[in-house]
Design an enzyme around this catalytic site. Structure first.
Site, PDB file in Angstrom:
ATOM      1  N   SER A   1       0.836  -1.201   0.000  1.00 41.51           N
ATOM      2  CA  SER A   1       0.000   0.000   0.000  1.00 41.51           C
ATOM      3  C   SER A   1       0.874   1.256   0.000  1.00 41.51           C
ATOM      4  O   SER A   1       1.710   1.422  -0.889  1.00 41.51           O
ATOM      5  CB  SER A   1      -0.941  -0.050   1.210  1.00 41.51           C
ATOM      6  OG  SER A   1      -2.023   0.829   1.037  1.00 41.51           O
TER       7      SER A   1
ATOM      8  N   GLU B   1      -1.667  -3.530  -7.863  1.00 40.01           N
ATOM      9  CA  GLU B   1      -2.952  -3.781  -7.196  1.00 40.01           C
ATOM     10  C   GLU B   1      -3.509  -2.445  -6.771  1.00 40.01           C
ATOM     11  O   GLU B   1      -2.769  -1.454  -6.709  1.00 40.01           O
ATOM     12  CB  GLU B   1      -2.750  -4.694  -5.982  1.00 40.01           C
ATOM     13  CG  GLU B   1      -1.855  -4.147  -4.864  1.00 40.01           C
ATOM     14  CD  GLU B   1      -2.501  -3.171  -3.896  1.00 40.01           C
ATOM     15  OE1 GLU B   1      -3.731  -3.217  -3.737  1.00 40.01           O
ATOM     16  OE2 GLU B   1      -1.772  -2.339  -3.308  1.00 40.01           O
TER      17      GLU B   1
ATOM     18  N   HIS C   1      -5.203  -5.482  -1.434  1.00 36.31           N
ATOM     19  CA  HIS C   1      -5.888  -5.181  -0.169  1.00 36.31           C
ATOM     20  C   HIS C   1      -6.953  -6.237   0.096  1.00 36.31           C
ATOM     21  O   HIS C   1      -8.143  -5.950   0.173  1.00 36.31           O
ATOM     22  CB  HIS C   1      -6.482  -3.783  -0.221  1.00 36.31           C
ATOM     23  CG  HIS C   1      -5.449  -2.700  -0.103  1.00 36.31           C
ATOM     24  ND1 HIS C   1      -4.515  -2.450  -1.088  1.00 36.31           N
ATOM     25  CD2 HIS C   1      -5.176  -1.819   0.901  1.00 36.31           C
ATOM     26  CE1 HIS C   1      -3.741  -1.446  -0.697  1.00 36.31           C
ATOM     27  NE2 HIS C   1      -4.112  -1.042   0.503  1.00 36.31           N
TER      28      HIS C   1
END
Lengths: 327, 327
Positions: free
Chosen positions: B103, B207, B277
């Site tokens: 992230s 992602e 996630h």
């Protein structure tokens, strides 16, 4: 009578009614309105597939109406950037077309500035969108008068400046440079590509919608880390609207973002520009040379309309005026 | 016993409980767990102000534990990028530290790759976050076993490949290159700045979360227009989770995005990488040289753990092993 074409380069129009209402209102304002053949085309979330929207853009440029007003933004120009005939767009501007819009249209306006280079053929207009601004129902507030008047005067060449109130602390600031910018997400979406104009010493204006302040900050910091903010003479922030607070914010707001940005760049960052995804918005020439002046808390961004109307070559003045006067 | 430090370089921890639960579980897994002094610091939406978080990052690097596991992502590393002592981070890796996270941590991992250059000192690990993955309550599903086992094996050096199923059409593909990537928004947030590594012939994995497909497409098209996609040997897409459909989509989906991207770049785009996630995620070495192999629909991304563990200099093998073995 100034000709005005409504066309759809990006997102699909969910309904035809706002576009038709916009057309009626713009006709009543004195424009000779034409709706592009593909304005209501539909392909998934786009106003027609890529070929359809690209053809519409090139068709409008070939027709070179007095004003090319986008129906709406949304998402779609990014897919077309590598295929747009920039010289065709630039030629339409030299023939007198005022390309007007905002939001996703930022990609078209800045891509042109990057590809056609600074000059009369690269000036477009940050301003209203047909459906959102001229197609707004009476129940939703109707047409904003400031937005309408500013648009009309900018198109006719009567407008040579926009003014707004900013925070204290910038009294006496006076800079000259190229006006550029638009939607922050769209400006950032051009970073690292050939479609971002390399403007030094400019006046950069930015707005956004539906973006949490931390995302606005991340985008602004990317512009800083890319050297863009330091290279400008001034930054004018418009409205950053329609974002939702998070329980994690704990006092982190848009003000925090502006404070943090001011701590990393010495370029003056002025807030309060009436521009963005809000009813009241000014119309300004993207790519034109402007003067930004601050007196106490009053900011004036002014341009020479002969220059903004493609008149950097003197013989074109009259020609442009003829096309640009509405009514 | 491998030492493992939990620290907070980005977003504030709303509650201490998930971090403490993660610490207990990681202790039970055989690690000697330490919680950094500022892990629970609070400043607005950040885990401490910029100086506090930067000091934490440098403190962990100086201590050089076997594993430096970020408590959570959120937003915060962008503010630190221009101030991080990259050589200090690189030295900790050469001393045996495995920096793990995803992230917002993508900025740290790719910034290091850009600033320290390819080599043993620039390899970090895309993988779990402490609170989200090891601090998940039993009610919310507890710790994902695949995520846990893959993390443990990657940290010990036992893991040398991750496998997943992809779509038909890539049978026989075999490429070698540098593995890099992470969160799509974060990768894009580095474009145009000095913090984006210039990887040619790599394997790029991506992602994202909470991003509508049109925004995913816009980001991927920006990477394409910046020349990044064409310069890679393969692209592996992970999970793009937790986005909401819009009534304007009219059939436009994530599949549309992948199809469109495949029409603009010839670089193979593989879907199905278990990363993002989501509870189930692999742990992989960012910056390491990998081989990507496809047999029918089975993909294997493999690395040499001696290289991934900083062992490109032969005398370091044993040293690194000593630090990397948990329990």
């Amino acid at each position: 009578m100034t000709s005005l074409t409504l066309y759809s380069p990006a997102g699909v129009l969910a309904k035809a009614a706002p576009l038709k209402l916009a057309a009626r209102r713009l006709t009543a304002l004195g424009f000779e309105v034409q709706i592009d053949a593909a304005a209501l085309a539909r392909h998934q979330r786009f106003a027609g597939d890529d070929d359809t929207r690209l053809a519409a853009l090139h068709r409008v440029a070939t027709q070179a109406p007095g004003i090319a007003l986008a129906a709406r933004g949304g998402y779609g120009l990014t897919r077309l950037l590598d295929r747009i005939d920039w010289k065709l767009i630039a030629r339409s501007i030299e023939r007198g077309t005022h390309w007007v819009g905002q939001s996703d249209l930022t990609a078209l306006q800045l891509g042109l500035l990057a590809q056609a280079g600074l000059g009369a053929g690269a000036i477009t207009w940050a301003g209203p969108l047909a459906c959102e601004d001229f197609g707004r129902s009476i129940d939703a507030g109707g047409v904003d008068e400031v937005t309408r008047d500013c648009f009309l005067e900018a198109m006719s060449g009567a407008l040579e400046a926009v003014g707004f109130r900013t925070e204290a602390g910038f009294d006496g600031l006076e800079v000259r440079g190229t006006l550029w910018g638009g939607n922050l997400c769209m400006v950032n979406s051009l970073l690292g590509t050939k479609h971002l104009p390399r403007i030094k010493g400019g006046v950069l204006f930015l707005e956004d919608v539906n973006e949490h302040p931390y995302r606005i900050e991340r985008n602004l910091l990317q512009l800083h880390q890319a050297g863009v903010l330091d290279a400008q003479k001034a930054i004018a922030l418009g409205e950053f609207s329609a974002w939702r607070k998070s329980p994690l914010d704990r006092g982190y707001t848009l003000k925090t973002v502006v404070q943090h940005l001011r701590s990393v760049t010495r370029t003056p960052i002025l807030t309060g520009l009436p521009f963005g995804h809000v009813p009241t918005k000014v119309t300004m020439p993207v790519g034109a040379r402007v003067t930004l002046l601050v007196q106490q808390r009053d900011v004036l961004i002014g341009w020479d309309h002969r220059h903004a109307d493609g008149g950097q070559r003197d013989h074109r003045h009259d020609h442009v005026h003829e096309h640009a006067a509405p009514g």
